[in-house]
Design an enzyme around this catalytic site. Structure first.
Site, PDB file in Angstrom:
ATOM      1  N   HIS A  20      16.674 -14.343  21.036  1.00 20.27           N
ATOM      2  CA  HIS A  20      15.643 -14.109  20.019  1.00 20.27           C
ATOM      3  C   HIS A  20      15.514 -12.618  19.732  1.00 20.27           C
ATOM      4  O   HIS A  20      15.277 -12.208  18.605  1.00 20.27           O
ATOM      5  CB  HIS A  20      14.292 -14.678  20.480  1.00 20.27           C
ATOM      6  N   ASP A 124       8.544 -14.058  15.678  1.00 17.40           N
ATOM      7  CA  ASP A 124       9.301 -15.190  16.205  1.00 17.40           C
ATOM      8  C   ASP A 124       8.442 -16.459  16.144  1.00 17.40           C
ATOM      9  O   ASP A 124       7.215 -16.397  16.285  1.00 17.40           O
ATOM     10  CB  ASP A 124       9.679 -14.911  17.655  1.00 17.40           C
TER      11      ASP A 124
END
Ligand code: UDP
Length: 486
Positions: A20, A124
């Site tokens: 990520h 995110d």
């Protein structure tokens, strides 16, 4: 009045896991390269991983900076000391505590938004609570979902068809209708099953609620790779999806490619000269991402299969797994096979002309990094949405071959699953894929090569990802003007 990229200030909040962080940090750098002031919010141990990259960017004049968040103390989190990244957790069972610890960062981020007044938060998907912050301060929330539009669309479509599915076993495929292609999955491959031990119901509810407070989605994919699925995913979400990838292509020189993500366990120059000594397209790169641990029995089968294939390879294993290598393995394959124990400079390796294929667990970053340099894949998914990504590689993009794995495992339980692919299968699939090419492999290689060309074009001026970035910036500027006019 906000009219040019320099008038924008964006906050980037990456989830603390390599798969990520890597793409979102590249994305922040990409925005900065277009003139937008980009601030990355992270904790000290995570910053240490990419400090040298950002320092180089700043020296070259990019308007990028990092704001450090204090990770809550073990007395608050009940986590061991220094667990600031998923890959530092001693056990997957600690994931819920880790997610809770990250939610404790909310007041610090809220304070930064209040004092620095960014124009949007690019966050995110694992941080649904950022929706509250964005809403409170009246700025857009942009969602970074970490995967491709195909897998996101398939996830939603599976939820829609699941209630009507009638199969006699978890291994019986069922058709997922409503997508641009007929896609079959089994219960065993569903991402939710690989995380069933984590009780994510509340978290998913929070994500759904946060979706309602999200302006648009930014994706590390590109239009030409999955045109039908970009449109389909947009329809499903009702939001604009900005494809701006492959973001790893922002790393152009040797240094940024070889230090992307963190410092490698191998001297990058040594790795480079090893690759330089090999014939073009002869090396298979084998890596299963940043989180997976195999049991020793599976490591043995992979090692022996690679050895028996007779082809050159680079095999990345976790440092803690190195005791699982077959006896005398490294001595026997010396010169032909290179084992990297720990972090590998993946983007540098994949872009080297000696590499001809990638055996991958199908984490989206690995897939898109492979696509971005025109490399075909041998797919070996394990958990999360990796089976979906595999379906994309095999059935939609048609740029890879399967290793034969058909069922997923629980995330964090890879150690308990025993052997999924035996050495004969590893040997045969590697020999077939890397050896004298048959027509099927030739066609797969040609498609992968073409996708690599499209990827290079898309990030160049005039390409769709490049142009999308410009339009996206324009959109954010117009939202800022609207706020200024209120
Ligand atoms: N990666 C790397 N070296 C390694 C292992 C992983 O550079 O030894 C990088 C890889 O390039 C990718 C990310 O870490 O950017 C892994 O993300 P992916 O989505 O492929 O898999 P995950 O680790 O999330 O399962």
């Amino acid at each position: 009045m906000a009219t040019k990229p320099e008038d924008l200030h964006l906050f980037f909040i990456p989830f603390m896991a390599p798969g990520h962080m890597n793409p979102l940090i590249d994305m922040a750098r990409l925005f900065a390269s277009r003139g937008v002031r980009s601030s990355i919010l992270t904790t000290p141990l995570n910053y240490a991983r990419f400090r040298s990259t950002i320092t180089r960017d700043v020296q070259s004049g990019l308007p990028i900076q990092t704001h450090l968040l204090t990770f809550p103390a073990p007395s608050e989190t009940r986590l061991p000391e220094n667990c600031e990244n998923v890959d530092l957790l001693p056990s997957r069972d600690l994931t819920p505590l880790f997610a809770r610890a990250l939610s404790l960062l909310q007041p610090q981020i809220d304070h930064l938004v209040r004092t620095l007044s960014p124009d949007a938060i690019v966050t995110d998907l694992n941080f649904p609570w950022t929706a509250e912050i964005a809403e409170k301060h009246g700025i857009p929330r942009i969602l970074f979902n970490g995967s491709c539009c195909f897998s996101m669309a398939l996830t939603t479509a599976v939820y829609q068809v699941l209630p009507g599915v009638n199969v006699s076993s978890d291994s019986e495929p069922f058709l997922v209708t409503g997508l641009p292609d007929p896609i079959y999955v089994t219960n065993e491959q569903l991402p939710i099953r690989s995380m069933r031990h984590m009780n994510l119901t509340e978290f998913f509810n929070q994500m759904r609620e946060a979706d309602g407070k999200t302006m648009s989605v930014v994706s590390n994919s590109f239009q030409e790779l999955e045109p039908d699925y970009v449109v389909h995913y947009e329809k499903q979400t009702g939001k604009k999806v900005w494809t701006v990838g492959p973001v790893s292509l922002f790393n152009k020189d040797f240094e940024s490619k070889s230090t992307r993500g963190r410092k490698s366990a191998i001297d990058e120059h040594l790795c480079l000269s090893w690759l330089d000594s090999k014939k073009p397209k002869s090396v298979l790169y084998v890596c299963f991402g940043s989180l997976c641990h195999f049991p020793n029995s599976q490591l043995q089968e992979i090692g022996l299969g690679l050895e028996e294939s007779g082809h050159p390879f680079i095999w990345v294993i976790k440092e803690s797994d190195s005791g699982g290598l077959p006896d005398g393995f490294e001595e026997r394959v010396e010169g032909r096979g290179l084992v990297i124990k720990g972090w590998a400079p993946q983007v540098m390796i994949l872009s080297h002309g000696s590499v001809g294929g990638f055996m991958t667990h199908c984490g989206w970053n690995s897939v898109i990094e492979s696509v971005s340099v025109g490399l075909p894949m041998i797919t070996w998914p394990l958990f999360a949405e990796q089976f979906y990504n595999e379906k994309f590689v095999l059935n939609v993009a048609k740029c890879g071959v399967g290793s034969g794995v058909v069922r997923g495992c629980d995330w964090g339980e890879e150690e308990n699953i025993g052997v999924l692919v035996n050495k004969e299968r590893v040997r045969d699939v590697v020999s077939w894929f890397m050896g004298e090419e048959d027509e099927e492999v030739k066609a797969i290689r040609a498609r992968a090569k073409r996708l690599g060309e499209l990827a290079s074009e898309t990030v160049r001026e005039g390409g769709s990802s490049y142009e999308n970035m410009g339009l996206f910036i324009e959109d954010l500027l117009s939202k800022k003007r609207e706020r200024q006019n209120l």
